[in-house]
Design an enzyme around this catalytic site. Structure first.
Site, PDB file in Angstrom:
ATOM      1  N   PRO A 195      43.834  40.164  42.304  1.00 13.20           N
ATOM      2  CA  PRO A 195      42.713  39.472  41.634  1.00 13.20           C
ATOM      3  C   PRO A 195      41.358  39.609  42.329  1.00 13.20           C
ATOM      4  CG  PRO A 195      44.001  37.905  42.894  1.00 13.20           C
ATOM      5  CD  PRO A 195      44.692  39.229  43.043  1.00 13.20           C
ATOM      6  N   CYS A 196      40.821  40.822  42.340  1.00  9.95           N
ATOM      7  CA  CYS A 196      39.507  40.995  42.945  1.00  9.95           C
ATOM      8  C   CYS A 196      38.422  40.274  42.135  1.00  9.95           C
ATOM      9  CB  CYS A 196      39.168  42.479  43.111  1.00  9.95           C
ATOM     10  SG  CYS A 196      39.344  43.474  41.636  1.00  9.95           S
ATOM     11  N   HIS A 197      38.744  39.874  40.897  1.00  6.53           N
ATOM     12  CA  HIS A 197      37.783  39.113  40.099  1.00  6.53           C
ATOM     13  C   HIS A 197      37.542  37.720  40.670  1.00  6.53           C
ATOM     14  CE1 HIS A 197      41.841  38.355  38.420  1.00  6.53           C
ATOM     15  NE2 HIS A 197      41.414  37.108  38.290  1.00  6.53           N
TER      16      HIS A 197
END
Length: 283
Positions: free
Chosen positions: A247-249
């Site tokens: 989850p780089c978001h």
């Protein structure tokens, strides 16, 4: 030809961008519905079905004040707990583990000539994705914004000598359940990744940021054990080979601003708000 789900998501993303760009003037439901060429009734219903909350409630999840509060609570509580226990999430994801296995040099030398990779395309709430797997786990997931042919070319550029089959396997199906609103169906998700030890450590640390939670590049670097290498950590975040699952978001600026995203800022806003709404309903 785009599917109805892709068309609906594009309208949602356009609405979110309009809301954020015109937030100071507090646009009405009618204003946004007109902007995306829908009736107010149809737009409100479509947004509720997609996010589970009203457009106005959704926008609140994307405010700087809300982000700062989440950063404060996540970093002091949820992230720390998840990090210490090795869990990839909290709440309804308490029993979900996303396990990472790094590829050996032998598996990706000579362009991945020893790998058999299955791939498929799937619709998600945020647009179409290409997802690929080896017999050990997901090795690639990317949003398809420029057509399936180019998306496949980009996958093959990573492993040019691998054997490819367009096939939906169980590994892919299980991973794609993460895009549903019923996470109780999720089993263990396995990732099989090509990366340096440094990159894999950063990606594993990212997995410990809980859904609905946020972190900063500086805090992520600290948790990963690379406090003095924030820039290198940021580069590793940008090189994430598995969209959404890693989850780089959930990495934003320390000011509370959402910041940029490899797959577009509108999509990042959509994902962050969607996860926040999902967590609010589950709590």
């Amino acid at each position: 030809m785009k599917t109805q789900q892709e068309i609906d998501y594009n309208r949602i993303a356009e609405a979110i961008s309009f809301f954020r760009e015109n937030f100071k003037s507090q646009p009405s439901l009618d204003d946004v519905a007109e902007h995306v060429h829908l009736s107010p009734f149809h737009f409100q219903r479509m947004f509720l079905e997609w996010a589970g909350v009203t457009p106005k409630q959704f926008l609140q999840y994307l405010s700087i004040e809300h982000a700062k509060e989440i950063l404060k609570n996540t970093n002091s509580n949820l992230f720390e707990t998840a990090f210490e226990t090795g869990l990839s999430g909290t709440g309804r994801l308490h029993d979900l583990f996303i396990k990472v296995e790094g590829m050996t040099p032998g598996e990706y030398k000579n362009g991945g000539s020893s790998l058999q990779i299955n791939y498929s395309f799937a619709d998600t709430p945020f647009g179409k994705v290409i997802v690929a797997s080896t017999n050990k786990g997901i090795c690639h997931m990317a949003f398809v914004d420029e057509g399936e042919e180019l998306a496949l070319e980009k996958l093959k550029a990573n492993y040019p000598n691998a054997a490819y089959s367009q096939l939906v396997d169980r590994i892919q199906q299980n991973a794609l359940f993460i895009f549903t609103q019923d996470w109780s169906r999720l089993d263990e998700i396995k990732l099989h990744l090509k990366g340096t030890d440094f990159q894999i450590k950063v990606w594993e640390t990212l997995l410990k940021v809980p859904p609905g939670g946020l972190t900063t590049y500086g805090d992520l670097a600290k948790k990963a054990g690379f406090e003095k290498a924030s820039r290198a950590v940021g580069t590793s975040v940008g090189n994430n080979p598995v969209a959404f699952l890693i989850p780089c978001h959930r990495v934003i600026k320390s000011t509370g601003e959402i910041g940029q995203y490899h797959w577009g800022s509108a999509r990042k806003n959509a994902i962050i708000g969607w996860e926040a709404a999902l967590q609010r309903k589950a709590s």
